[in-house]
Scaffold this active site. Structure first.
Site, PDB file in Angstrom:
ATOM      1  N   LYS A   1       0.837  -1.198   0.000  1.00 19.12           N
ATOM      2  CA  LYS A   1       0.000   0.000   0.000  1.00 19.12           C
ATOM      3  C   LYS A   1       0.872   1.248   0.000  1.00 19.12           C
ATOM      4  CE  LYS A   1      -4.172  -1.761   2.316  1.00 19.12           C
ATOM      5  NZ  LYS A   1      -3.808  -3.164   2.531  1.00 19.12           N
TER       6      LYS A   1
ATOM      7  N   ARG B   1      -5.674  -8.634  -7.731  1.00 18.27           N
ATOM      8  CA  ARG B   1      -6.329  -9.946  -7.713  1.00 18.27           C
ATOM      9  C   ARG B   1      -7.804  -9.747  -8.029  1.00 18.27           C
ATOM     10  NH1 ARG B   1      -9.175  -9.480  -2.935  1.00 18.27           N
ATOM     11  NH2 ARG B   1      -8.224  -8.195  -1.332  1.00 18.27           N
TER      12      ARG B   1
ATOM     13  N   GLU C   1      -2.214   7.295   7.393  1.00 11.12           N
ATOM     14  CA  GLU C   1      -2.854   8.301   6.553  1.00 11.12           C
ATOM     15  C   GLU C   1      -3.990   8.970   7.319  1.00 11.12           C
ATOM     16  OE1 GLU C   1      -6.055   5.718   3.920  1.00 11.12           O
ATOM     17  OE2 GLU C   1      -4.034   5.981   3.115  1.00 11.12           O
TER      18      GLU C   1
END
Length: 665
Positions: free
Chosen positions: A116, A292, A200
């Site tokens: 990420k 995916r 974040e």
């Protein structure tokens, strides 16, 4: 096209891949753990091979063993499904090095997107809007604490190599940060093998929109429109739909184009999902790219009419994208919910055990079931407790919601507890029907979706009683007809007694509590007494699982599901499950233990014991953390006291109700 592929996964996704392969004439090879020896994907595949023990680290995370099985079985390709090794670049690279095809993106693309943190940095460099945060490699607690204070609160801690809502925490103040960081890192390490996190800023009340993308090996990339996944609990999606009821056409187009450009930037091949959050002002921010197929891919299949697994296979075999962007058509509305073995009234505690009964709607043009279990199978403690995905489709959203309510009303699960009643309340809630729910709504208003310990709905209780009375009378008539004297007056089920009508008594168990009712009458006309109140019933009829009756000049209809062990009545909005018991046999609720002991609420593995014998503890203090079904559970002291004895150590496997910590009396 391939002749044979290996599926490096389990459960419903493995069964899903098998179906698409069968349609294309491709043979399948399953792998399984000791816990999955009798699982449905093992039974459905053409071949199956044992990988190892029940824990994922001993089986489904053993990449080298999976590759060895593929070579032994003569498979040309490996489909990773989702979870486990599906987003592991090292595994994808090892598959390619072994001369096999990985049915997914290139290892190089996965390395860019598998983290990420790396994905966020790449998107920021490409001009895609991202949420302010910290993604660097320095993971020392002091640095992370300082960065968290710089970014500001509320703050999100996220596993850098995660997915599926695992390894995520919201922190609202600086003094909460370190404890949440440690818990997040442990969960990430257990679920994904790596404990790196990113930070974040937490966007309040966002919508979660994801775009399905596909790329082929010839350089073409397209998107298949969006899915909205804003109904979430603790970052776990509980309802997904397509199209989003929130997006205006201009924003839908902009997000689709951004997703395609993001995929092009990393030379993306095969299926992927670009995830965004959208704030209340309509600004969208990149979250991550899942390299995916997603759990919620069926809603895209339902509205596009496409088989995404078939697309994966064709692209992995070197074929071009089956359609161009302008050829993608979308019609109708699809919604997906997931049926879990869990107890919403106990904090969504995951469940395990044998599925003694599993009743799901029959698939048709409007209802689809993706399941990896059937009645009689076992939900184990080692994997995610999902039982099935229920997907519905209709011409528009209101009709799709109606289909979903009808399908859920039909569902019945016995054995481990389930979330069916929770889902039924969810799909009737104004935040869902009005299309206004945001990702934090469920956590902020969970009491609106989880049943409180209120009184039993009287209408439903009366319906259950009437169904029981009618069933008794029917069985009496059937027994009389089968006897040597079917016309005997003793075989008449009208409750007649000399001088008055008989008084029949019934008893049920509801959440461990005994309920008694008394009735007079027969043949659908009764006077029922409960808790000192009498109810006059008329015109009751039960046929084909449908009950109709009148009470106080009101006509009511309910569905009845009676398997001899449990009785479920449903009025179209609410369900009531009761256990009929003998009237004169005392039934007591189980003793869950006193306040002198901390018990394991379910089978699991002890992650960490945080106290020592002799320690003084406060009420509510965290004593033990256990892990089950890939989730961490914090177990807290039932009262203030002194630790007398500790019965478990880090790494131990414990059974449900095992005493973990004993306090001095």
């Amino acid at each position: 096209m391939f002749d044979k592929i290996l599926i490096a996964n389990r459960g419903e996704i493995a069964c899903r891949v098998i179906r698409s392969c069968r349609k294309l004439g491709v043979r399948t090879v399953a792998v399984y753990s000791e816990a999955d020896a009798d699982a449905q994907h093992v039974r459905q595949a053409d071949e199956a091979y044992l990988l190892g023990g029940p824990r994922p680290a001993d089986s489904y995370l053993r990449g080298e063993a999976i590759i060895e099985v593929a070579k032994k079985a003569g498979a040309q390709a490996i489909h990773p499904g989702y979870g486990f090794l599906s987003e592991n670049a090292e595994f994808a690279e090892a598959v390619e090095a072994a001369g096999l095809v990985f049915i997914g993106p290139k290892a190089a693309s996965m390395r860019k997107m598998g983290s990420k943190a790396g994905a966020k940095q790449l998107m920021q460099a490409a001009g895609v809007p991202v949420v302010p945060g910290y993604t660097d490699e320095d993971q020392s607690p002091d640095v992370l604490q300082a960065e968290a204070d710089r970014i500001g609160y509320p703050l999100m801690i996220k596993a850098a190599h995660g997915g599926g809502g695992k390894g995520m925490r919201i922190v609202r103040s600086t003094d909460e940060f370190i404890a949440n960081l440690e818990s997040c890192q442990r969960e990430a390490k257990n679920a994904f093998g790596r404990d790196r996190v990113l930070l974040e800023r937490y966007v309040e009340k966002p919508r979660h929109i994801e775009i399905q993308v596909f790329g082929d090996g010839l350089g073409d990339v397209i998107h298949l429109n969006e899915r909205e996944c804003s109904a979430q609990r603790r970052y776990q999606k509980v309802l997904e739909e397509s199209p989003s009821p929130f997006l205006p056409p201009s924003l839908r187009q902009a997000m689709g184009e951004a997703a395609v450009e993001a995929a092009r930037a990393i030379d993306y091949v095969n299926a992927g999902t670009v995830e965004f959050i959208v704030d209340q002002g309509g600004n969208f921010y990149f979250m991550e790219i899942n390299t995916r197929l997603q759990v919620e891919h069926p809603v895209t299949e339902m509205v596009t009419g496409l088989d995404l697994v078939e697309w994966q296979l064709r692209i992995a075999a070197g074929q071009p994208l089956p359609l161009a962007q302008d050829d993608i058509r979308q019609h109708g509305h699809a919604i997906e919910v997931r049926l879990y073995a869990e107890d919403p009234e106990a904090g969504f505690l995951p469940g395990s055990g044998t599925l003694e009964r599993l009743r799901l709607p029959a698939p048709d043009a409007h209802v689809r079931i993706d399941a990896g279990v059937v009645e009689g199978d076992t939900v184990t403690i080692f994997y995610d407790p999902m039982i099935a995905k229920l997907i519905v489709f209709d011409a528009d959203r209101p009709r799709a919601l109606a289909r979903l309510r009808e399908a859920l009303a039909y569902c019945a699960i016995e054995g481990p507890k389930s979330n069916i009643a929770f889902l039924e309340r969810l799909v009737r809630h104004p935040a869902v029907t009005g299309g206004s729910i945001d990702t934090g709504y469920l956590d902020r208003h969970l009491d609106e979706f989880v049943a409180a310990d209120d009184d039993i709905p009287t209408d439903l209780l009366l319906g259950a009683t009437i169904a029981t009375l009618l069933g008794q009378e029917r069985r009496t008539r059937e027994a009389a007809l089968a006897s040597a004297d079917p016309h005997s007056p003793w075989a008449i089920a009208d409750g007649w007694r000399l001088g008055h009508g008989s008084r029949r008594s019934l008893a049920f168990l509801y959440r461990g509590e005994r309920i008694e009712l008394h009735a007079q009458g027969s043949g659908g006309h009764y006077r029922i007494e409960h808790a000192g109140t009498h109810h006059d019933i008329a015109g009751a009829r039960l046929a084909d699982g449908r009950l109709g009756f009148r009470i106080d000049q009101r006509g009511l209809r309910m569905s009845v599901d009676d398997d001899g062990r449990n009785l479920v009545v449903h009025d179209g909005e609410r369900r009531l499950q009761l256990q009929p018991i003998a009237m004169y046999r005392p039934e007591l609720a189980g003793d869950t233990g006193g306040a002198d002991a901390l018990l394991a609420p379910m089978p699991g593995r002890v992650v960490v014991v945080k106290i020592r014998e002799g320690d003084k503890v406060e009420a509510g203090q965290e004593l033990v953390v256990i892990e089950a079904m890939k989730m961490e559970l914090s177990l807290k002291s039932p009262r203030e006291g002194v630790v007398a004895r500790i019965h478990a150590s880090d790494g131990d496997f414990v059974e449900a109700d095992a005493v973990l910590v004993a306090l001095e009396a």
